[in-house]
Design a protein around this motif. Structure first.
Motif, PDB file in Angstrom:
ATOM      1  N   UNK A   1      -5.029  45.036  -7.260  1.00 52.15           N
ATOM      2  CA  UNK A   1      -4.293  44.311  -6.235  1.00 52.15           C
ATOM      3  C   UNK A   1      -3.455  43.245  -6.919  1.00 52.15           C
ATOM      4  N   UNK A   2      -2.183  43.229  -6.581  1.00 51.42           N
ATOM      5  CA  UNK A   2      -1.295  42.203  -7.113  1.00 51.42           C
ATOM      6  C   UNK A   2      -0.699  41.430  -5.951  1.00 51.42           C
TER       7      UNK A   2
ATOM      8  N   UNK B   1      -4.266  58.090 -14.521  1.00 51.35           N
ATOM      9  CA  UNK B   1      -3.145  58.173 -13.582  1.00 51.35           C
ATOM     10  C   UNK B   1      -3.034  56.859 -12.831  1.00 51.35           C
ATOM     11  N   UNK B   2      -1.832  56.282 -12.804  1.00 50.64           N
ATOM     12  CA  UNK B   2      -1.622  55.004 -12.109  1.00 50.64           C
ATOM     13  C   UNK B   2      -0.589  55.196 -11.008  1.00 50.64           C
ATOM     14  N   UNK B   3      -0.949  54.920  -9.769  1.00 49.73           N
ATOM     15  CA  UNK B   3      -0.038  55.147  -8.653  1.00 49.73           C
ATOM     16  C   UNK B   3       0.188  53.850  -7.890  1.00 49.73           C
ATOM     17  N   UNK B   4       1.358  53.200  -8.090  1.00 51.30           N
ATOM     18  CA  UNK B   4       1.657  52.024  -7.275  1.00 51.30           C
ATOM     19  C   UNK B   4       2.005  52.448  -5.844  1.00 51.30           C
ATOM     20  N   UNK B   5       1.477  51.745  -4.896  1.00 53.32           N
ATOM     21  CA  UNK B   5       1.692  52.114  -3.487  1.00 53.32           C
ATOM     22  C   UNK B   5       2.740  51.213  -2.860  1.00 53.32           C
ATOM     23  N   UNK B   6       3.148  51.568  -1.639  1.00 53.38           N
ATOM     24  CA  UNK B   6       4.058  50.719  -0.869  1.00 53.38           C
ATOM     25  C   UNK B   6       3.404  49.352  -0.652  1.00 53.38           C
ATOM     26  N   UNK B   7       4.248  48.317  -0.652  1.00 55.35           N
ATOM     27  CA  UNK B   7       3.697  46.960  -0.541  1.00 55.35           C
ATOM     28  C   UNK B   7       3.146  46.697   0.860  1.00 55.35           C
ATOM     29  N   UNK B   8       2.423  45.605   0.949  1.00 54.27           N
ATOM     30  CA  UNK B   8       1.858  45.239   2.267  1.00 54.27           C
ATOM     31  C   UNK B   8       1.953  43.730   2.436  1.00 54.27           C
ATOM     32  N   UNK B   9       1.991  43.298   3.704  1.00 54.22           N
ATOM     33  CA  UNK B   9       1.908  41.870   4.005  1.00 54.22           C
ATOM     34  C   UNK B   9       0.452  41.542   4.331  1.00 54.22           C
ATOM     35  N   UNK B  10      -0.028  40.439   3.778  1.00 55.84           N
ATOM     36  CA  UNK B  10      -1.418  40.085   4.011  1.00 55.84           C
ATOM     37  C   UNK B  10      -1.536  39.154   5.207  1.00 55.84           C
ATOM     38  N   UNK B  11      -2.125  39.654   6.269  1.00 51.15           N
ATOM     39  CA  UNK B  11      -2.354  38.803   7.438  1.00 51.15           C
ATOM     40  C   UNK B  11      -3.695  38.131   7.245  1.00 51.15           C
ATOM     41  N   UNK B  12      -3.657  36.831   7.008  1.00 51.23           N
ATOM     42  CA  UNK B  12      -4.877  36.119   6.637  1.00 51.23           C
ATOM     43  C   UNK B  12      -5.865  36.054   7.792  1.00 51.23           C
ATOM     44  N   UNK B  13      -7.156  36.083   7.467  1.00 52.69           N
ATOM     45  CA  UNK B  13      -8.268  36.003   8.426  1.00 52.69           C
ATOM     46  C   UNK B  13      -8.255  37.137   9.453  1.00 52.69           C
ATOM     47  N   UNK B  14      -7.572  38.197   9.117  1.00 51.67           N
ATOM     48  CA  UNK B  14      -7.601  39.374   9.989  1.00 51.67           C
ATOM     49  C   UNK B  14      -8.062  40.536   9.153  1.00 51.67           C
TER      50      UNK B  14
ATOM     51  N   UNK C   1       1.082  38.818 -14.050  1.00 53.38           N
ATOM     52  CA  UNK C   1       0.314  40.033 -14.332  1.00 53.38           C
ATOM     53  C   UNK C   1      -1.146  39.886 -13.916  1.00 53.38           C
ATOM     54  N   UNK C   2      -1.441  38.810 -13.218  1.00 51.03           N
ATOM     55  CA  UNK C   2      -2.816  38.641 -12.729  1.00 51.03           C
ATOM     56  C   UNK C   2      -3.127  39.728 -11.708  1.00 51.03           C
ATOM     57  N   UNK C   3      -4.317  40.284 -11.833  1.00 45.56           N
ATOM     58  CA  UNK C   3      -4.714  41.351 -10.913  1.00 45.56           C
ATOM     59  C   UNK C   3      -6.182  41.174 -10.543  1.00 45.56           C
ATOM     60  N   UNK C   4      -6.490  41.653  -9.358  1.00 43.90           N
ATOM     61  CA  UNK C   4      -7.898  41.843  -9.000  1.00 43.90           C
ATOM     62  C   UNK C   4      -8.117  43.353  -9.026  1.00 43.90           C
ATOM     63  N   UNK C   5      -9.172  43.780  -9.698  1.00 42.71           N
ATOM     64  CA  UNK C   5      -9.387  45.221  -9.832  1.00 42.71           C
ATOM     65  C   UNK C   5     -10.764  45.595  -9.322  1.00 42.71           C
TER      66      UNK C   5
ATOM     67  N   UNK D   1       8.028  32.296   7.857  1.00 42.98           N
ATOM     68  CA  UNK D   1       7.729  33.291   8.879  1.00 42.98           C
ATOM     69  C   UNK D   1       7.375  34.638   8.276  1.00 42.98           C
ATOM     70  N   UNK D   2       7.032  34.630   7.000  1.00 37.90           N
ATOM     71  CA  UNK D   2       6.664  35.898   6.394  1.00 37.90           C
ATOM     72  C   UNK D   2       5.349  35.717   5.645  1.00 37.90           C
ATOM     73  N   UNK D   3       4.429  36.652   5.854  1.00 33.16           N
ATOM     74  CA  UNK D   3       3.142  36.549   5.162  1.00 33.16           C
ATOM     75  C   UNK D   3       3.341  36.896   3.690  1.00 33.16           C
ATOM     76  N   UNK D   4       2.319  36.614   2.905  1.00 29.89           N
ATOM     77  CA  UNK D   4       2.416  36.900   1.471  1.00 29.89           C
ATOM     78  C   UNK D   4       2.439  38.414   1.263  1.00 29.89           C
ATOM     79  N   UNK D   5       3.182  38.781   0.227  1.00 30.72           N
ATOM     80  CA  UNK D   5       3.368  40.197  -0.057  1.00 30.72           C
ATOM     81  C   UNK D   5       2.406  40.627  -1.165  1.00 30.72           C
ATOM     82  N   UNK D   6       1.797  41.786  -0.973  1.00 26.86           N
ATOM     83  CA  UNK D   6       0.869  42.277  -1.985  1.00 26.86           C
ATOM     84  C   UNK D   6       1.100  43.748  -2.247  1.00 26.86           C
ATOM     85  N   UNK D   7       0.477  44.226  -3.306  1.00 25.43           N
ATOM     86  CA  UNK D   7       0.641  45.644  -3.616  1.00 25.43           C
ATOM     87  C   UNK D   7      -0.640  46.205  -4.224  1.00 25.43           C
TER      88      UNK D   7
END
Lengths: 554, 297, 469
Positions: A358-359, A301-314, A248-252, A285-291
């Protein structure tokens, strides 16, 4: 992204307060010492003379004639031009002819290549113009005095501050001309150098938020009741804090002033540069997944979005509208946690405040974040805007150098004035962090750690007794006396720190090279404030020095 | 300090001591100078090199600060910038900007007086003509000869049509014609009601133009007064006659002896060297080709 | 002189300058280059400077091999920088080096890269600099990146860095070798070896490399180990041609790398499940290279020169000749065997030979396929395939008993046993006891002490199929 890059709005009022205090202290000290000396030398008339000088300052400045200043400025400009100081252009041209030799080829990503090109140009411009204009400024007045050509000027109805101002304006004219020409060459060079498939160079406009964290249990305070922070994964340069995956750690981030009208075509774009840290290989072969989860703090109002892959240093660009649209037409469809459809403008952005949580979803892995790592991207501005502002910052730095040089020329000979100017510049450029560290009780690269034993006497005590900085000294009278004395000297140091301007702040390369617009509140305003804050006292010092100086005395 | 309207410059006990790095007195350049300069006169400061005349000028201009005593110039203290509105100053050597040409120089100094552009232009034209630099007005000063530099220096001193003109060694470095022109100019200025203060060590110059002089030596004022009064020696009578035969000479001597006087020197009267030089140059200009042929035995 | 006009005087000056230029040209003119010095195929070596060309100074320089040209390609920028810095290049380099460390700490990769480039501009002939920073880019920086394609980019960047260093120092074998080593080991043996090896022949960045491969690092579109082999060969060539010894390891070890690359290639094929003709042929070639080329290479030793591939007859001859020699270390066969031990020569020779046999390939293939079957939960077929494979394996071990002590063999056998036993547990509810008879029983019992360690590998493979061995 550079680890030290963290633009924050400038606190003008706070800055003014410090400026006022330092000015008052310096003026009081100068007055006190001068008054004492003059009294010792000639008694009461000496004091009268001091008062006379002070009122004379006000009178003289009130009587400043812009036309005379302008005449002196034009004269200075002409002098420099006729002395062929502008040969620097040639050097610059040659540098660019061969610049390709010195540039590494990084084809990995366009932003890296652009960064290299832009910082090369801005760096070259800085290091080319500063010595030229600085030397001119330092040698102008002393030479004028040495050759006695100033005698024919001061025997005209010219006030001393007009000479100082005229010189400054003249040298600034030179600086401006050089900067404009060199800057245009640099601009054309950048635009031509950047390969076409990299797209246009641009200037991104971010809205930054304030960052806080939730612990892995989802609490905003840790066990000790301290504000929750991310995990330190042991990077040498502590900048980012890490959020553990699948907890449940988050950056807000809290963003203020987010408004549909400010967004790019009504599209919400989040750009991020998170760091990935793996504790196990996971899926190689898969970057870390975030949301991301959008939260409206006003109406909850809380709206979770589609997940994303984090491409590091980009630069990861997440277009909320595009990524969460469904169907052919691509209509944005947002659902809150209860599955109700919500509207971006009416529900999420209502009230102008927006929290983005961000999770990290990859279990056992960590995502690292710092405040500038996430921002809302507004419509871009032209690259020229950012570049121009970058040049303007360099111009402000030139202004500082010129005023400093002219001021030192008012009471020193050319070589010594150059040394003084160079010294102040180098201290301000290279050792500002060090000065900051000396006078602060926090460690710069980790503000959570307390610094101990900074005082002269305390260090003298700690060294032979082998007391490390982690250990508190025992509390007794001797130590209290030591601390009291150290406090005085540290406070003096605090004042001294402000006599050296931070020349690093004028370097807008970090913005321009990273394709950011140069912000007003975090870069231009503090630069402008610093320039004015230092230049006004410097000009007055120069005026006094020239006024009290017997030009004839060798 | 009391200043009557006709006193343009008043100094009282003006003293200047140069000090070394530690503030210890090193040289007493000027000691208790008290003089007045009246409106409309040409005043000369005389003395050998290092006698304190340039120091006096610089104290008057505020380029140096007095150790003691007071100065009033045009009724204002020497450090007051506004007095410069009505002052023209020609420094010892013309310390001008060598990268400017004559027109630019005068224009620049004109601007420092806040003069409007049309006036500046007009004054520049007039002054260049006056100092006869028309042919060289577009050349940079670094190409000028010493005489030309002096002349442009004088022109810049006059750019504001000053009431008081301070000239430091105005004729130094000038050839005799230049020197003569300079002196004519000074007399011209006087005729227009200007006050001129000049310092020089060339007695002939001073003698020709000054109404009053002060002679300084070692920082002390030695002599002060009107030139005619100072130069008149009451104990000597000079008689000028046409050429006398030896017999007549003897008779004259006898007559003088009778009155208890005696001939101290008998000679053909000569002009000063300067006068001779000018005569020669002028004649040579009038009749080119004429040469001096030494007489054969 | 005085009655010349200004123009004439200038002409005279120009004449004087030209006159002074004559001796300068005669003495100092640079050597002619008979070939375009820039873009060559990597590793190509040729004597670029015509003997005896250029001015006196350059001839002397060539004669005594003092010029920079005698070290390798000269970069004009580098020379210019060093000229501009006068004697301060050491200081400047140190400063840059500290900057580089700081940038690395701050993860400013683009800045780090340009700092490194500046460092080698100043120190183009300092091999350790090239080695250190090449490694840094290919290993340390690449590992910092999360996406595999990004990591691969930095591995390549390190390789290219080595290649550039080789251009500057082409008469020294070291940087050729590091290039080959990185191409082989880093690409073929990293955690991401599967992706890296694939990327090497099929670039992830299709936009920049539409042909699918990066012509700079893989011009011939080869397997990474075979590309590495080319570089090892060039390293050996450079050493021979310029008579420069490498300073990396013992000479016999250094020389075996071309053959070793072939072995690695064959091993990689097997790791990828290729047990067909391709892999068998690769082993055969590897054997040829190992025994017939490398094995016949002579190396210095205290009693002269020896080689490692000694036939029966030769062995007898040596023995006869050695008979009178009083001390063991004067005998030829002593040195042959010492060198063989050093290079693990006999093991690899046998390994190549065995793996070149089709029965061995069949054994490997059976075990590999059985494992795949296990993972796809077809346990019955897996069990029978395991038994088949293990029997074939047993036969090979009887034929070549040396293999029984080989770590790779032991691990392969033990893991096969673990899988087989697990499958049996699932299907029949029990695994065979040590009293029963089953293939490879001796090995299983003998190496029980290795079981705990290999269990980890087994569990990993159970889950992902990712092999680390």
């Amino acid at each position: 992204m550079q680890l030290s890059f963290d633009p924050r709005p400038f606190d003008l009022l706070g800055g003014l307060k410090v400026w006022g205090v330092v000015c008052l202290v310096v003026v009081a000290l100068a007055w006190g010492i001068a008054g004492l000396l003059m009294f010792l030398q000639s008694g009461a008339p000496g004091l009268a003379r001091l008062i006379d000088l002070t009122t004379g300052l006000i009178r003289d400045f009130l009587q400043t004639s812009p036309r005379r200043v302008w005449a002196l400025a034009v004269h200075t400009f002409r002098e420099a031009a006729r002395k062929r100081a502008l040969w620097v252009f040639a050097v610059f041209a040659v540098l660019f002819l061969f610049a390709g030799w010195f540039m590494p080829e990084l084809k990995q990503s366009p932003d890296m290549a652009i960064r290299n090109y832009v910082s090369f140009v801005l760096r070259t411009i800085t290091w080319l113009t500063i010595p030229v204009v600085g030397l001119l400024a330092c040698w102008g007045l002393p030479e004028d005095i040495r050759l006695r050509s100033l005698h024919t000027v001061v025997t005209k109805p010219v006030r001393r501050q007009e000479i100082v101002l005229g010189r400054i304006v003249g040298f600034l004219g030179i600086g401006l001309l050089v900067l404009l020409i060199v800057g245009s060459v640099g601009y054309v060079w950048i635009v031509r150098q950047v390969p076409e498939n990299f797209g246009q160079v641009t200037a991104r406009v971010p809205i930054y938020g304030e960052l806080r964290f939730l612990t892995r249990e989802g609490k905003s305070e840790d066990e000790q009741g301290m504000e929750a922070s991310g995990v330190n994964v042991g990077d040498e340069a502590i900048f980012r804090q890490f959020v553990e995956g699948n907890t449940q750690a988050r950056a807000i981030w809290r963003f203020e002033g987010v408004d549909m009208n400010r967004l790019q075509n009504g599209q919400l774009i989040l750009e991020s540069t998170f760091q990935s840290f793996r504790t196990h290989k996971g899926k190689v072969d898969q970057e870390l997944l975030g949301q991301f989860t959008l939260v409206n703090p006003k109406n909850g109002v809380r709206v979770p979005l589609q997940t994303f892959f984090n491409r590091e240093f980009r630069r990861n660009s997440y277009n909320v509208t595009e990524r969460n649209s469904r169907g052919e037409g691509g209509k944005l469809e947002l659902k809150d946690e209860q599955g109700r459809t919500v509207d971006l403008a009416k529900d999420v952005l209502d009230g102008g405040q927006l929290d983005v949580e961000v999770a990290c979803l990859s279990p056992g892995q960590f995502m690292g974040m710092a405040r500038p790592d996430l921002f809302i991207r507004l419509p871009d501005r032209a690259f020229l805007t950012a570049y121009g502002k970058g040049l303007f910052s360099i111009f402000l730095m030139l202004t500082m150098i010129v005023v400093l040089g002219v001021m030192s020329g008012c009471f020193l000979k050319g070589p010594v004035a150059t040394m003084l100017t160079g010294f102040i510049f180098l201290v301000g450029r290279l050792s500002h962090d060090f000065l900051q560290q000396l006078t602060s009780d926090k460690l710069l690269d980790n503000p959570k750690l307390q610094m101990r034993g900074r005082g002269l006497l305390e260090s003298l005590y700690r060294l032979p007794t082998h007391l490390g900085p982690q250990i508190e000294v025992e509390d007794n009278t001797t130590q209290r006396v030591i601390k009291a004395i150290d406090n005085i000297e540290l406070n003096a140091l605090w004042g001294v720190k402000y006599l050296f301007p931070d020349f690093t702040q004028f370097d807008a390369t970090a913005f321009v090279a990273n394709s950011f617009d140069v912000p007003w509140d975090a870069a231009l305003l503090p630069n402008l404030a610093t320039t004015i804050g230092f230049c006004v006292p410097w000009i007055i010092v120069g005026y006094f020095a020239l006024k009290c100086r017997e030009l004839e005395a060798k | 300090m009391s200043t009557s309207p006709e006193n343009v410059i008043v100094t009282r006990n003006l003293t200047k001591t140069y000090r070394d790095f530690w503030g210890r007195p090193k040289v007493k350049a000027l000691n208790s100078l008290s003089i007045d300069v009246k409106r409309g006169e040409v005043f000369g400061l005389l003395g050998p090199n290092g006698s304190g005349k340039t120091t006096t000028l610089k104290l008057l201009l505020g380029l140096l600060f007095p150790t003691d005593g007071e100065v009033s110039i045009l009724g204002r203290p020497a450090t007051d910038v506004s007095k410069n509105e009505k002052i023209g100053y020609l420094p010892e050597e013309s310390y001008l900007y060598r990268f400017l040409n004559a027109e630019e120089t005068l224009d620049f100094y004109g601007r420092l007086f806040d003069m409007p552009a049309s006036v500046r232009k007009e004054r520049t034209r007039e002054l260049i003509k006056m100092v006869q630099l028309d042919h060289a007005k577009r050349r940079q000063l670094k190409e000028y000869s010493k005489g030309m530099t002096r002349r442009i220096g004088l022109a810049q001193a006059l750019i504001n049509d000053p009431e008081l003109i301070l000239l430091d060694e105005p004729t130094s470095g000038l050839d005799p014609i230049g020197s003569r022109d300079m002196k004519d100019l000074i007399i011209g200025l006087k005729e227009r009601g200007k006050t001129v203060v000049m310092c020089s060590h060339l007695l002939a110059d001073v003698q020709d133009v000054c109404d009053r002089i002060a002679i300084l030596d070692g920082g002390e004022l030695k002599v002060f007064g009107r030139v005619q009064d100072l130069l008149k020696d009451q104990g000597v009578t000079q008689i000028k006659t046409s050429k006398l035969p030896p017999e007549a000479m003897k008779e004259v001597e006898a007559v003088l002896q009778k009155h208890g006087s005696k001939v101290m020197e008998v000679d053909n009267p000569t002009a000063t060297l300067e006068e001779l030089f000018i005569k020669t140059v002028r004649e040579s200009a009038a009749r080119p080709g004429q040469r001096y042929i030494p007489p054969s035995n | 002189m005085s009655n010349l006009t200004a123009f004439q005087r200038k002409l005279v000056y120009v004449g004087g300058i030209l006159l002074l230029l004559v001796p300068i040209v005669l003495l100092g003119s640079p050597p002619d280059a008979n070939q375009e010095p820039s873009r060559k195929r990597p590793g190509e070596t040729e004597v670029r400077v015509k003997a005896g060309s250029g001015g006196l100074l350059s001839r002397l320089r060539q004669q005594h091999e003092l010029g920079e040209v005698s070290l390798g390609d000269v970069d004009p920028t580098s020379s210019t920088m060093n000229l501009l810095l006068l004697g301060f290049r050491g200081m400047a380099t140190s400063r840059l080096w500290m900057d580089a460390q700081d940038q690395q700490k701050r993860k400013e990769w683009a800045e780090l890269d340009s700092t490194i480039k500046s460092i080698v501009l100043l120190q183009p002939h300092f091999l350790k600099v090239w080695h250190f920073q090449g490694w840094n880019l290919a290993y340390n920086v690449s590992a910092e990146w999360d996406a595999v394609a990004d990591r691969y980019y930095w591995v390549k960047h390190g390789v290219k860095f080595y290649m550039e260093g080789k251009d500057r120092n082409e008469k020294f074998p070291d940087l050729y070798w590091y290039t080959g080593d990185t191409l082989g080991k880093k690409i073929g043996r990293s955690d991401e070896w599967k992706q890296f090896r694939e990327f090497f022949r099929n670039e992830p960045d299709k936009e920049q490399f539409p042909n699918g491969f990066d012509p700079e690092v893989n011009p011939d579109k080869k397997d990474n180990y075979l590309a590495a082999r080319d570089w090892f060969l060039k390293a050996n060539d450079a050493a021979d041609q310029y008579n420069n010894r490498q300073r990396i390891m013992a000479e016999p070890l250094f020389r075996f790398y071309p053959a070793r690359a072939k072995i690695d290639y064959a091993l990689a094929l097997q790791r990828e499940g290729n047990f067909g003709e391709e892999s068998r042929a690769a082993w055969e070639e590897a054997f040829d290279e190992w025994a017939n080329k490398y094995g016949r290479e002579e190396f210095d030793c205290p009693i002269g020169r020896v080689y490692m591939e000694v036939t029966e007859e030769e062995a007898q001859q040596f023995q006869a000749a050695d008979q009178d020699k009083p001390e063991e270390n004067l005998k030829t066969l002593h040195w042959v065997s010492r060198y063989q031990d050093m290079c693990n020569y006999r093991y690899w020779r046998t390994r190549c030979k065995i793996e070149g046999e089709s029965d061995m390939a069949a054994a490997h293939r059976a075990l590999f396929e059985a494992e795949e079957l296990y993972r796809s939960a077809d346990f019955d077929t897996a069990i029978s395939t395991y038994v088949d494979g293990m029997k074939k394996y047993e036969a090979m071990l009887e034929k070549y008993p040396d293999l029984k002590d080989d770590d790779n063999t032991i691990e392969e056998v033990m893991i096969a046993q673990l899988f087989w036993r697990d499958a049996l547990r699932i299907v029949e509810g029990a695994e065979p006891s040590d009293e029963e008879d089953f293939p490879l029983k001796d090995m299983w019992i003998k190496h029980q002490n290795r079981k705990p360690m290999l269990l980890e590998e087994f569990q990993r493979r159970q889950r992902t199929g990712g092999r680390t061995i």
